[in-house]
Scaffold this active site. Sequence first.
Site, short mmCIF file in Angstrom:
data_model
loop_
_atom_site.label_atom_id
_atom_site.label_comp_id
_atom_site.label_asym_id
_atom_site.label_seq_id
_atom_site.Cartn_x
_atom_site.Cartn_y
_atom_site.Cartn_z
N CYS A 74 0.86 -1.19 0.00
CA CYS A 74 0.00 0.00 0.00
C CYS A 74 0.89 1.23 0.00
O CYS A 74 2.09 1.14 -0.30
CB CYS A 74 -0.95 -0.02 1.19
N ALA A 75 0.36 2.39 0.33
CA ALA A 75 1.15 3.62 0.25
C ALA A 75 2.24 3.68 1.34
O ALA A 75 3.39 3.99 1.05
CB ALA A 75 0.25 4.84 0.35
#
Length: 380
Positions: A74-75
Amino acid sequence: MAVKTVTAEELRDRIQNGEPLFILDVRNESDYQDWKIEGNTVQSLNIPYFEFLDDEDVADDQLPDKNTPIVTVCAKGGSSQYVGEVLDGKGYNVASLKGGMKDWSQVYSDTLVYQDEKLKLFQINRLAKGCLSYLIVSNGEAAVVDPGRHTNFYTQLAEREHARITNILDSHVHADHISGGPALAKQHGADYFITTSDLQGTPPFEYKALEEHPFIHFGDVEVEVLALQTPGHTPGSVSFFINKQFLLSGDTIFVGGLGRPDLGGKAQEWAEMLYDTVFHQLNQLADDVLVLPAHYADKSEMNEKGLITAQLGTIRQNNQAMQTQEKETFTEMVASAASTKTPPNYEAIIAINRGEKVTGEEEATELEIGPNRCAVHHHG
């Protein structure tokens, strides 16, 4: 129980070792389409995190068997941890990428391009951004070309090669990443070279103007760095011609395209400069010169050794714009092909690279997040 994590460096090593990997990227689709982890043995699937909140079984029919290693991404590492735990509970062989794409954006790797008794040339790849830099080693001295801001990587590589960094060269003022040039020069007491015209003023760091130092010698005297004026991507762009064998082309010419001329808001004018560079400067160079650019767009430009390089003759054959000798057609093609998407935050990054703006580590990381967009791709 928390799912196991894998660091960005460990993930890089697994990809470089050719291990088959399945990446489950749980960011929003637009972020994934813009910028993702790639590799020759990497398969990737995008299912946004919020879909797992609605239905924990959402990915089951698209995942590999339970023995295949899966890395959730994810980020910044939080959402992927949650999804990893869901899959771990189902018996999958899963790990979450620690620090997410934020950490991935800061990973570098080095590959040997060439060596003989006089020099060793390394290509350094910042994998997440497609940014390339170079270390040239000769007789205990090293030159670094187009370094990223994570200067430790270059210091450690030079130490591994028992060399002292004495010269740092930037081919132009970069728009998509913060240069490590001035900081590296300060750390090593080395000379920093860049063109005056790209700086547009007097920076707060010491530098030597490339227009006044077309030849740079270090190590064995035969290691000749010829700074060729190759404007187009920026007015002060240069390419470095090493020992009449290697063209470190900055953002002027890529394996799959040419540097985009529109980031200064003068697309037509700079495209004309690029035409003169391609057909008057670079046409003097032989087809067997090896081009080593400062960027690449995707893994299709990478050869089986993991290097981004091609002979100049091959690039000339494959690049439509480079076969368009009619100036008006060329400039129109290049100016109009410059993608509407500019590098994220490029104005702030240029200001930092000119020394007009100072930034801290956290802001620098945020500014650099995302892919590079410095090329205009035109395949024939």
